[in-house]
Scaffold this motif. Structure first.
Motif, short mmCIF file in Angstrom:
data_model
loop_
_atom_site.label_atom_id
_atom_site.label_comp_id
_atom_site.label_asym_id
_atom_site.label_seq_id
_atom_site.Cartn_x
_atom_site.Cartn_y
_atom_site.Cartn_z
N VAL A 274 49.80 43.26 49.67
CA VAL A 274 49.70 42.13 48.75
C VAL A 274 48.37 42.22 48.01
O VAL A 274 47.31 42.43 48.63
CB VAL A 274 49.77 40.79 49.50
N ASP A 275 48.41 42.08 46.70
CA ASP A 275 47.19 42.11 45.88
C ASP A 275 47.30 41.11 44.75
O ASP A 275 48.41 40.83 44.27
CB ASP A 275 46.98 43.51 45.27
N GLY A 276 46.17 40.57 44.33
CA GLY A 276 46.19 39.65 43.20
C GLY A 276 44.85 38.98 42.98
O GLY A 276 43.81 39.43 43.49
N TYR A 277 44.88 37.88 42.25
CA TYR A 277 43.64 37.22 41.83
C TYR A 277 43.76 35.71 41.91
O TYR A 277 44.84 35.13 41.79
CB TYR A 277 43.30 37.59 40.38
N VAL A 278 42.61 35.08 42.08
CA VAL A 278 42.44 33.65 41.86
C VAL A 278 41.89 33.47 40.46
O VAL A 278 40.87 34.07 40.10
CB VAL A 278 41.46 33.03 42.89
N TYR A 279 42.58 32.66 39.64
CA TYR A 279 42.17 32.46 38.25
C TYR A 279 41.66 31.03 38.05
O TYR A 279 42.15 30.09 38.69
CB TYR A 279 43.37 32.67 37.31
N ASP A 280 40.71 30.89 37.13
CA ASP A 280 40.29 29.54 36.75
C ASP A 280 41.27 28.97 35.73
O ASP A 280 42.26 29.62 35.37
CB ASP A 280 38.85 29.52 36.24
N ALA A 281 40.99 27.78 35.24
CA ALA A 281 41.92 27.11 34.32
C ALA A 281 42.05 27.84 32.99
O ALA A 281 43.03 27.67 32.27
CB ALA A 281 41.48 25.67 34.09
N GLU A 282 41.06 28.69 32.66
CA GLU A 282 41.11 29.48 31.42
C GLU A 282 41.71 30.86 31.67
O GLU A 282 41.63 31.74 30.81
CB GLU A 282 39.69 29.63 30.83
N GLU A 283 42.28 31.07 32.87
CA GLU A 283 42.94 32.30 33.27
C GLU A 283 41.98 33.48 33.37
O GLU A 283 42.37 34.64 33.21
CB GLU A 283 44.11 32.63 32.33
N PHE A 287 38.28 35.54 41.91
CA PHE A 287 38.30 36.26 43.18
C PHE A 287 39.48 37.22 43.16
O PHE A 287 40.56 36.89 42.65
CB PHE A 287 38.47 35.31 44.37
N LEU A 288 39.27 38.41 43.69
CA LEU A 288 40.41 39.27 43.97
C LEU A 288 40.81 39.06 45.42
O LEU A 288 39.98 38.74 46.27
CB LEU A 288 40.09 40.74 43.69
N MET A 289 42.10 39.17 45.69
CA MET A 289 42.61 39.03 47.05
C MET A 289 43.48 40.25 47.37
O MET A 289 44.22 40.73 46.51
CB MET A 289 43.43 37.75 47.20
N THR A 290 43.36 40.74 48.57
CA THR A 290 44.13 41.91 48.97
C THR A 290 44.38 41.86 50.47
O THR A 290 43.62 41.23 51.22
CB THR A 290 43.39 43.22 48.60
N GLY A 291 45.44 42.51 50.90
CA GLY A 291 45.72 42.54 52.33
C GLY A 291 47.13 42.96 52.61
O GLY A 291 47.83 43.54 51.76
N LYS A 292 47.58 42.67 53.81
CA LYS A 292 48.95 42.90 54.24
C LYS A 292 49.50 41.58 54.76
O LYS A 292 48.88 40.97 55.64
CB LYS A 292 49.02 43.98 55.32
N CYS A 293 50.64 41.18 54.23
CA CYS A 293 51.14 39.84 54.54
C CYS A 293 51.49 39.66 56.01
O CYS A 293 51.61 38.53 56.48
CB CYS A 293 52.34 39.49 53.66
N ASN A 294 51.65 40.75 56.74
CA ASN A 294 51.95 40.63 58.17
C ASN A 294 50.72 40.77 59.05
O ASN A 294 50.82 40.68 60.28
CB ASN A 294 52.98 41.69 58.59
N GLU A 295 49.53 40.98 58.44
CA GLU A 295 48.32 41.22 59.24
C GLU A 295 47.11 40.39 58.82
O GLU A 295 46.50 39.72 59.65
CB GLU A 295 47.93 42.71 59.17
N PHE A 296 46.72 40.45 57.55
CA PHE A 296 45.45 39.84 57.13
C PHE A 296 45.42 39.65 55.63
O PHE A 296 46.20 40.27 54.90
CB PHE A 296 44.27 40.72 57.56
N MET A 297 44.49 38.80 55.18
CA MET A 297 44.17 38.69 53.76
C MET A 297 42.65 38.65 53.62
O MET A 297 41.96 37.98 54.39
CB MET A 297 44.77 37.44 53.14
N SER A 298 42.15 39.37 52.61
CA SER A 298 40.72 39.42 52.33
C SER A 298 40.47 39.02 50.88
O SER A 298 41.39 39.02 50.06
CB SER A 298 40.16 40.83 52.59
N TYR A 299 39.21 38.70 50.58
CA TYR A 299 38.86 38.25 49.23
C TYR A 299 37.47 38.77 48.86
O TYR A 299 36.66 39.12 49.72
CB TYR A 299 38.87 36.74 49.16
#
Length: 451
Positions: A274-283, A287-299
């Motif tokens: 799993v990979d992606g981002y946290v966006y503000d209201a202006e898109e 923060f970037l987020m990455t991990g494995k949905c069955n194990e962990f998530m990091s930021y």
């Protein structure tokens, strides 16, 4: 962000792979077609492995004769929504209902405490998104939970100060509603499961409306999860994939999280990633987020291009707890608690899932009794429907009420149920007692009153 593309169906592509690459010690995926005589079925081992396709086709819970007869019946339903059309054998079930499955999201509720107390609006979303990700180890379990009987409930206490109540509010279509609350958050969901049977797999569309309110900030979050795919449900080793985007939106301020669940590729490549981002209201990404949905998530903080901010490091937001060893149903320790009466308030509602006789029989490994009790409950449900229709009555849930609101989802519109607050009133009016009902009773009409 990558888009979600449905994998190709059909046997032609997979049938061309009929050999084993021995130098790598792993087997290429092969079609069952030609090996056991069924067209259009794929058997895939997502973890690679050295078995050939015929060995892989024999794995799973089905006896040969059960699998063959079930496949002959299920051919008629290809392309259909089989949510409530087909009676399934208990040998593929786990001793839990869909209402309890909803409650599994509560395991890592400490993440919502962190989110509620966090002043940084973007870190708040990191914790909230990680909480929604944390249920995916449960989603990956390949056993099917029982469909709730109309009027069935599930109560849950003694974890993080949470009071949880869920109810089956509709039978056709199958719909559930749930409400959970503690000092940090309020969680409400209306869920209408929709499926598409594709032969040896089922697409599961999470048609639902989710609202999470964090009490300190007052922000309201909305979740749109990806669909899930249960693969090899009749032939081969069953496994679950959830490809596509998960979108978590702050309806109060416009910030959002977009996380992409990588589809499982050859030899399990990309599975759970799993990979992606946290966006503000202006898109703008924060923060970037990455991990494995069955194990962990990091930021990690990132710049406007989505690259990690210099001088920062990747930090872990959530990690799944260790699993029990050699557990038959691949349950977590928390899943076992959901079946325990220690997490139930007293007196327990007689409509509670824990009291279902088919679930209890399966928990004690009595498949014959579980199957008979499941059939008995389903017959009783049909009889009650006939009684209700003869009386021109409509079923009304006890703890939720149907609103005029319609929610739009990627998979269709949804009627929205709202928690009516009566559960707290009920609990405030009953005395705590060690004596709870031991007979499952979700019925609006009892047998002696049916016509």
């Amino acid at each position: 962000m990558a888009s979600n593309n449905d994998p190709k169906q059909g046997s032609g592509f997979f049938a061309s792979f009929a050999s084993t690459i021995s130098s790598f010690g792993t087997a290429m995926t092969k079609s069952v077609n030609g090996l056991i005589g069924y067209e259009g079925l794929q058997v895939i081992n997502p973890d690679g492995g050295t078995e050939d396709a015929e060995d892989e086709a024999q794995k799973g819970r089905w006896r040969q004769e059960d699998r063959d007869s079930y496949w002959k019946m299920m051919q008629n339903y290809i392309g259909s929504d089989v949510t409530s059309m087909v009676t399934l054998p208990v040998l593929i079930f786990e001793p839990m209902t869909m209402l309890q499955k909803v409650a599994e999201l509560m395991e890592y509720s400490y993440l919502l405490e962190l989110a509620d107390e966090c002043d940084d609006p973007h870190m708040r979303l990191v914790y909230a998104a990680s909480w929604f990700i944390s249920v995916y180890p449960a989603i990956q379990r390949t056993w099917k939970p029982f469909n709730p009987i109309l009027g069935e409930t599930y109560e849950f206490v003694n974890h993080g100060g949470i009071t949880f109540i869920a109810e089956q509010v509709s039978h056709h279509p199958p719909m559930s509603a749930a409400h959970a609350e503690n000092e940090h958050f309020v969680y409400d969901i209306t869920s209408k499961l929709k499926t598409k049977f594709l032969g040896n797999s089922v697409d599961i569309y999470p048609v639902g409306r989710t609202r999470l309110t964090l009490k300190k900030s007052g922000v309201v979050l909305d979740l749109v999860p990806p669909l899930s795919k249960a693969n090899n449900i009749i032939f081969g080793r069953t496994w679950v994939d959830s490809p596509g985007d998960m979108i978590l939106t702050n309806l109060t301020t416009g910030e959002k999280v977009v996380l992409y669940f990588q589809p499982c590729g050859w030899f399990g490549a990309g599975r759970y990633e799993v990979d992606g981002y946290v966006y503000d209201a202006e898109e703008e990404p924060k923060f970037l987020m990455t991990g494995k949905c069955n194990e962990f998530m990091s930021y990690q903080p990132c710049d406007s291009e989505g690259e990690p901010t210099p001088g920062t490091e990747l930090k872990e937001a959530w990690r799944a707890a260790d699993l029990p060893k050699n557990d038959k149903f691949q349950y977590t320790h928390f899943a076992h608690k959901l079946n325990s009466f220690d997490t139930a308030p007293k007196p327990l509602l007689p409509s509670d899932s824990r009291l279902r006789p088919d679930r209890l029989a399966l928990e004690h490994n009595d498949l014959s009794k579980a199957g008979a009790e499941k059939a008995r409950l389903e017959d009783r449900q049909r009889a009650e429907k006939r009684t209700r229709e003869s009386k021109k009555d409509e079923f009304k849930p006890k703890w939720f009420e149907l609103t005029d609101e319609k929610a739009t989802t990627p998979w269709g519109e949804l009627e929205v149920y709202r928690y009516n607050g009566k559960y707290e009133q009920y609990r405030a009016g009953v005395e705590s007692s060690d004596k709870s009902s031991q007979e499952f009773d979700p019925w609006q009409y009892h047998e002696d009153s049916q016509t």
